[in-house]
Design a protein around this motif. Structure first.
Motif, mmCIF file in Angstrom:
data_model
loop_
_atom_site.group_PDB
_atom_site.id
_atom_site.type_symbol
_atom_site.label_atom_id
_atom_site.label_comp_id
_atom_site.label_asym_id
_atom_site.label_seq_id
_atom_site.Cartn_x
_atom_site.Cartn_y
_atom_site.Cartn_z
ATOM 1 N N PHE A 1 28.381 45.863 25.857
ATOM 2 C CA PHE A 1 28.936 47.236 25.632
ATOM 3 C C PHE A 1 29.872 47.440 24.473
ATOM 4 C CE2 PHE A 1 28.064 46.108 29.937
ATOM 5 C CZ PHE A 1 27.386 47.051 30.483
ATOM 6 N N HIS B 1 32.810 48.714 24.446
ATOM 7 C CA HIS B 1 34.345 48.398 25.051
ATOM 8 C C HIS B 1 34.115 47.099 25.730
ATOM 9 C CE1 HIS B 1 35.700 52.092 23.255
ATOM 10 N NE2 HIS B 1 34.740 52.765 23.925
ATOM 11 N N ALA C 1 33.712 45.489 28.064
ATOM 12 C CA ALA C 1 33.512 45.056 29.564
ATOM 13 C C ALA C 1 33.913 43.739 29.840
ATOM 14 C CB ALA C 1 32.148 45.745 29.771
ATOM 15 N N LEU C 2 34.564 42.866 29.394
ATOM 16 C CA LEU C 2 34.651 41.650 29.707
ATOM 17 C C LEU C 2 35.595 41.754 31.025
ATOM 18 C CD1 LEU C 2 35.925 40.056 26.423
ATOM 19 C CD2 LEU C 2 33.976 39.666 27.731
ATOM 20 N N PHE C 3 35.426 40.977 31.909
ATOM 21 C CA PHE C 3 36.219 40.619 33.133
ATOM 22 C C PHE C 3 37.597 40.129 32.789
ATOM 23 C CE2 PHE C 3 31.770 39.215 34.194
ATOM 24 C CZ PHE C 3 31.130 40.292 34.522
ATOM 25 N N LYS C 4 38.576 41.159 33.068
ATOM 26 C CA LYS C 4 39.864 40.981 32.590
ATOM 27 C C LYS C 4 40.603 39.825 33.265
ATOM 28 C CE LYS C 4 40.155 45.755 30.893
ATOM 29 N NZ LYS C 4 39.195 46.298 31.527
ATOM 30 N N HIS C 5 40.203 39.681 34.620
ATOM 31 C CA HIS C 5 40.969 38.519 35.149
ATOM 32 C C HIS C 5 40.241 37.227 35.149
ATOM 33 C CE1 HIS C 5 37.614 40.123 37.627
ATOM 34 N NE2 HIS C 5 37.364 38.780 38.052
ATOM 35 N N MET C 6 39.525 36.969 34.399
ATOM 36 C CA MET C 6 38.942 35.519 34.298
ATOM 37 C C MET C 6 38.987 35.239 32.828
ATOM 38 S SD MET C 6 34.878 35.894 35.871
ATOM 39 C CE MET C 6 34.606 36.910 37.168
ATOM 40 N N PHE D 1 29.849 33.335 33.879
ATOM 41 C CA PHE D 1 29.492 34.100 35.062
ATOM 42 C C PHE D 1 27.967 34.290 35.565
ATOM 43 C CE2 PHE D 1 28.792 38.105 37.187
ATOM 44 C CZ PHE D 1 29.633 38.152 38.040
ATOM 45 N N PHE E 1 42.826 34.441 28.064
ATOM 46 C CA PHE E 1 42.115 35.658 28.863
ATOM 47 C C PHE E 1 41.774 36.609 27.835
ATOM 48 C CE2 PHE E 1 44.526 33.437 32.423
ATOM 49 C CZ PHE E 1 43.540 33.889 33.201
ATOM 50 N N MET F 1 42.548 39.505 27.379
ATOM 51 C CA MET F 1 43.893 40.644 26.797
ATOM 52 C C MET F 1 44.516 39.729 25.634
ATOM 53 S SD MET F 1 44.203 43.642 28.079
ATOM 54 C CE MET F 1 44.015 44.389 29.532
ATOM 55 N N GLN F 2 44.170 38.400 25.488
ATOM 56 C CA GLN F 2 45.060 37.521 24.603
ATOM 57 C C GLN F 2 44.019 37.607 23.312
ATOM 58 O OE1 GLN F 2 45.180 34.486 27.259
ATOM 59 N NE2 GLN F 2 47.424 34.906 27.867
ATOM 60 N N ARG G 1 28.730 35.923 26.320
ATOM 61 C CA ARG G 1 28.293 36.018 28.000
ATOM 62 C C ARG G 1 27.062 36.441 28.133
ATOM 63 N NH1 ARG G 1 31.889 40.572 31.020
ATOM 64 N NH2 ARG G 1 30.489 41.694 29.779
ATOM 65 N N ALA G 2 26.504 37.349 27.261
ATOM 66 C CA ALA G 2 24.953 37.855 27.521
ATOM 67 C C ALA G 2 24.185 37.086 27.068
ATOM 68 C CB ALA G 2 24.976 39.295 26.549
ATOM 69 N N ASP H 1 36.956 49.842 35.212
ATOM 70 C CA ASP H 1 35.976 50.029 34.021
ATOM 71 C C ASP H 1 34.732 49.659 34.815
ATOM 72 O OD1 ASP H 1 34.537 49.950 31.940
ATOM 73 O OD2 ASP H 1 35.316 48.052 30.937
ATOM 74 N N GLU I 1 31.798 49.785 33.580
ATOM 75 C CA GLU I 1 30.812 48.964 32.692
ATOM 76 C C GLU I 1 31.145 47.637 33.018
ATOM 77 O OE1 GLU I 1 31.416 49.923 28.704
ATOM 78 O OE2 GLU I 1 30.277 51.492 28.535
ATOM 79 N N MET I 2 32.118 47.296 33.628
ATOM 80 C CA MET I 2 32.532 45.823 34.283
ATOM 81 C C MET I 2 31.405 45.405 35.195
ATOM 82 S SD MET I 2 36.346 44.513 34.007
ATOM 83 C CE MET I 2 36.856 44.698 35.775
ATOM 84 N N LEU J 1 24.037 40.471 34.363
ATOM 85 C CA LEU J 1 23.988 38.978 34.292
ATOM 86 C C LEU J 1 23.759 38.334 35.304
ATOM 87 C CD1 LEU J 1 27.649 38.743 32.796
ATOM 88 C CD2 LEU J 1 25.424 38.052 31.732
ATOM 89 N N THR K 1 46.524 37.009 33.595
ATOM 90 C CA THR K 1 45.594 37.518 32.770
ATOM 91 C C THR K 1 46.096 38.498 31.510
ATOM 92 O OG1 THR K 1 46.092 39.692 34.223
ATOM 93 C CG2 THR K 1 44.348 38.026 35.003
ATOM 94 N N GLY K 2 47.471 38.121 31.140
ATOM 95 C CA GLY K 2 47.858 38.576 29.839
ATOM 96 C C GLY K 2 47.858 40.323 29.748
ATOM 97 N N ARG K 3 47.901 40.798 31.223
ATOM 98 C CA ARG K 3 48.046 42.163 31.259
ATOM 99 C C ARG K 3 49.304 42.725 30.589
ATOM 100 N NH1 ARG K 3 44.243 43.853 35.720
ATOM 101 N NH2 ARG K 3 44.364 41.734 36.388
#
Lengths: 369, 281
Positions: A92, A94, A96-101, A109, A145, A147-148, A161-162, B170, B172-173, B180, B277-279
Motif C-alpha cells: 500500500f 501508506h 499499512a504495517l501492523f504498528k503494534h508488531m 505474519f 517497531f 514507528m521507529q 512482508r508481501a 487504518d 488498509e491494515m 497475506l 510500539t514507539g507511538r
C-alpha cells in the motif's frame, strides 16, 4: 501469461472507474499502470488483487462472451477467490504495517497465519524472515517497531512482508508516493534490481511518469477509465498513441492550426508535413505537438518557416536548460536545449530569436462532439 | 503527553505560564483542597482507631464488593462496548444516529432515576427480573444487581472512547492482513484488537473509575444488605448519617488511595504499550 483481465468494468454509482478493460500481463514482467488520479488505475489493481469486485458483465450485449468480466491468474479464473486465496503480495501507499508488531513479526505474519498443515516450522519462519530482512537491507532492524523507521524503511518492510508469502503476483499501489524525491529515486532503482533478481510478476500503480518509464518493462497508460496505450517505456514516450499520452508523458508544446495540402498551418507555425509523425489519420488534425527537446533555436531566421519569439526565462538547472519563449501572438513555447548549445548561442533574456520544430506530431481528433 | 521533555525546560509557546498557573490553581481548589480536608479529617483518628474502622468486616466486605463489581462491570463493558462502538462506526444502517445518541443516556440521566428504573425492571416481578427469578437468580437486591447498575453507568465511557479509535483505524491494515492470507477471525484477533488496545484500556479505566464512585443508581437495586450488597460509597453515607465523620473520611480516604493506585497502574500499562510500539516519539 500471469494475469489476464477480460472486459472488466467498474462503476460506483454514476462514476465509471473502469470501462471494458482488457489487459494481459506476461510472467516475470514488471508492468506500470500509469495515469492521473481518477483514471481507474488503482481500481484495476484492487480488482486484480480481489479487494474490489468488477461489475457483473452485461448479458444484454449481443456479442457478450461468458468469460467477460473475469480475471485470470495463469489461466485460472480467480473471480470467486478471496484476496487471501489469490496469493498476491499487496503493498500500500501508506505502508499499512501492523504498528503494534515488530518488523520481524510483520514480515512473519503471512506465514504464521497459515493453517497448521501448511505452516512452516518456527525455525523455517525465522530463517525466511532473516533472508528477507537481508534482502531489504534492514538486517538488525527485526526488533524495531514500524514507528521507529523512516518512510523508505517502512515501505521496504511492507514489501518484505508481501514477499514472505511467495506471492504469485506482486501488486504495488503507489508504493513510493508518500516518500520524498531522493528516497523515491533510490527505492525505484532498488525495486528494479530486486525485480531482476526475483522475477516475480509485478504490477505497479503510479501517477509519476518518470517512475513508470524508469522502472517498468511495459507501461499501461490509463485515462478516464480506459487504457490509452500499452507499450514499452520507449514506445509510449517516443510513439505516443494519443494526445493524452504525449501530454501526460512529459512536457509538450501544443500549436493550433490546420493541415492544408499536406502542410500543417498552425496559427504562427508552418511545418513541412514530411517532418510530421502522424498517429492515426491526421487529415483534419488541428493541433500539433512538439516536445521541448525537439526544437531548435537560432538567432537569425535561417529557415523560411522559423517562428519569431522573445526569450522570457532561462533556467539552467539540469542537464538541459529550460528556455521559455513568447511568440508575437503571446503563446508560450518551451524549448529544452543542452547547456553547451545554450552557451554557444549566448542567449539573453528579452532577446529576439527564431525557433523551429525538428520533429512534430499530429493526432486524429477525437470525434466526441 | 507531548509536553514531557522539551517544554518543561523552556516552553516555546507563549502563554505557558498563564495556562499552567491556571491549571494548578484550578486543580488546587477543585481537587487538592477537598482531598486534603478528607485526609485531615481521617487523621483526627489515631492509628488504632483507623485500623479498627478499616478492618471491620462490614467495611472490608463493602470495599471488596465495590472493587470486584466495578472491575467485572468494566470488563463486561469493554467486550460489549467494543462491539457496540464497532457496529456504530463500521456499518451503515437505519436509525444509526438514534442508536448512537442512546449510548449517552446513562450519562445524562440523573443516577437516582436510572436507579429506580433499574430496580423496577430487575425486581422479581419486573420486566426482566421476573424471568430468571424462578430459576433462583435474583437480579435485584443482590450483588448481581450491583453489577447490573455498574454496567449500565459505565457503558457510555467504553463506547465513546473506542469510537474515535475505531474511526482512525487504518482499514488498509486489515486489507493487508487479508492479502497475506489471514482469515477474518485471525485479522480481528491479531491486528484489529491489538491496535485498539490503548483505547480499550482507556475505556476500561474510565468505566472502572466511574463504577467505583457510583452511588445513586446502585443503592436502589442493590438492597444494601450489610456484608452482602452494600457498596463502599453507601457505607460512607451511612457513617455520615451516624455522625461518624472521621470513620466516613477514613473509608473514603482508603477508597480514594486505592483507586488512585489502580488508575496509575493501568496508566503505566498503557505507557508501556505505547513505549513498546514507539507511538510516543
Amino acid at each position: 501469461m500471469s494475469v489476464e483481465v477480460r472486459s472488466v468494468s467498474k462503476t460506483y454509482g454514476n462514476f465509471t472507474a473502469l470501462r471494458d478493460i482488457h489487459l494481459k500481463i506476461e510472467t516475470g514482467e514488471l508492468v506500470a499502470l500509469l495515469g492521473p488520479s481518477g483514471s481507474g488505475k488503482t481500481t484495476l489493481l484492487r480488482i486484480i488483487a480481489g479487494m474490489d469486485t468488477p461489475d457483473a458483465p452485461s448479458t444484454a450485449t449481443a456479442n457478450a462472451d461468458e468469460t467477460d468480466g473475469s480475471i485470470r491468474f495463469f489461466g485460472e479464473d480467480v473471480a470467486k477467490m478471496s484476496v487471501g486465496q489469490r496469493r498476491v503480495g499487496f503493498v500500500f501507499q501508506h505502508y499499512a504495517l501492523f504498528k503494534h508488531m515488530t518488523v520481524f513479526d510483520n514480515i512473519a505474519f503471512g506465514l504464521r497465519v497459515r493453517p497448521r498443515s501448511s505452516r512452516p516450522s518456527k525455525s523455517e519462519i525465522t530463517d525466511r524472515v532473516h533472508r528477507l530482512l537481508k534482502l531489504i537491507q534492514l538486517e538488525g532492524f527485526g526488533q524495531r517497531f514500524p514507528m521507529q523507521l523512516s518512510g523508505g524503511q517502512r515501505q521496504r518492510v511492507a514489501l518484505a512482508r508481501a514477499l514472505a508469502i511467495e506471492p504469485r503476483i506482486l501488486l504495488l499501489d503507489e508504493p513510493f508516493g508518500a516518500l520524498d524525491a531522493k528516497v523515491r529515486q533510490s527505492l525505484r532503482e532498488w525495486l528494479r534490481r530486486l525485480h531482476e533478481e526475483m522475477h516475480t510478476t509485478t504490477v505497479l500503480v503510479t501517477h509519476d511518469q518518470e517512475e513508470a518509464l524508469e522502472v517498468a518493462d511495459r507501461v499501461v497508460v490509463m485515462n478516464q477509465a480506459k487504457i490509452e496505450q500499452v507499450g514499452s517505456p520507449a514506445e509510449v514516450f517516443h510513439h505516443p498513441a494519443s494526445e493524452f499520452v504525449i501530454d501526460f508523458l512529459g512536457n509538450v508544446n501544443v500549436f493550433h492550426g490546420r493541415i492544408a495540402g499536406g502542410n500543417f498551418q498552425p496559427g504562427p507555425l508552418s511545418t513541412n508535413s514530411s517532418q510530421l509523425q502522424s498517429a492515426g489519420t491526421s487529415s483534419s488534425a488541428n493541433k500539433i505537438y512538439v516536445r521541448p527537446h525537439e526544437m531548435k533555436i537560432a538567432r537569425m531566421k535561417e529557415d523560411a518557416d522559423a517562428i519569431e519569439a522573445t526569450v522570457e526565462r532561462i533556467n539552467r538547472a539540469g542537464v538541459n536548460a529550460k528556455i521559455h519563449l513568447q511568440t508575437k501572438q503571446n503563446d508560450q513555447v518551451r524549448v529544452d536545449l543542452p547547456l553547451d548549445q545554450l552557451d554557444a548561442l549566448a542567449l539573453e533574456i528579452g532577446e529576439r530569436v527564431y525557433f523551429k520544430p525538428i520533429q512534430a506530431r499530429v493526432f486524429a481528433p477525437d470525434y466526441t462532439i | 503527553m507531548r509536553t514531557s521533555r522539551t517544554s518543561c525546560k523552556r516552553p516555546q509557546l507563549p502563554g505557558w505560564g498563564l495556562t499552567f498557573g491556571f491549571t494548578i490553581f484550578y486543580l488546587t481548589i477543585v481537587v487538592l483542597i477537598p482531598l486534603l480536608a478528607l485526609f485531615l479529617k481521617s487523621i483526627t483518628m489515631d492509628w488504632n482507631e483507623f485500623v479498627a474502622t478499616m478492618s471491620h468486616p462490614r467495611v472490608l466486605a463493602a470495599i471488596r464488593l465495590t472493587f470486584g463489581a466495578s472491575f467485572l462491570a468494566a470488563l463486561i463493558n469493554v467486550v460489549f462496548g467494543s462491539i457496540t462502538a464497532w457496529s456504530l462506526i463500521r456499518y451503515r444502517f437505519p436509525l444509526r444516529k438514534l442508536l448512537d445518541a442512546l449510548v449517552d443516556l446513562p450519562l445524562a440521566m440523573p443516577t437516582a432515576v436510572s436507579g429506580i428504573a433499574l430496580a423496577t425492571i430487575y425486581s422479581h416481578t419486573g420486566l426482566v427480573g421476573s424471568h430468571p427469578f424462578p430459576l433462583g437468580i435474583k437480579t435485584a437486591n443482590s450483588s448481581l444487581g450491583v453489577l447490573i447498575a455498574l454496567i449500565f453507568i459505565g457503558f457510555p465511557f467504553v463506547v465513546r472512547t473506542l469510537q474515535p479509535a475505531i474511526e482512525d483505524l487504518d482499514q488498509e491494515m486489515e486489507q493487508a492482513a487479508a492479502s497475506l492470507g489471514a482469515t477474518r477471525f485471525q485479522t480481528v484477533m491479531k491486528v484489529t484488537i491489538p491496535s485498539l488496545l490503548p483505547a480499550i484500556l482507556t475505556g476500561f479505566t474510565l468505566a472502572f473509575a466511574r463504577a467505583l464512585g457510583e452511588y445513586g443508581s446502585v443503592i436502589f437495586i442493590a438492597g444494601n444488605l450489610p456484608m452482602k450488597t452494600e457498596i463502599a460509597s453507601l457505607l460512607i453515607v451511612s457513617r455520615l448519617d451516624e455522625n461518624d465523620i472521621a470513620g466516613a473520611s477514613a473509608i473514603a480516604f482508603v477508597l480514594l488511595t486505592a483507586t488512585l493506585l489502580i488508575l496509575l497502574l493501568i496508566q503505566a500499562i498503557g505507557w508501556y504499550f505505547n513505549r513498546r510500539t514507539g507511538r510516543q516519539a
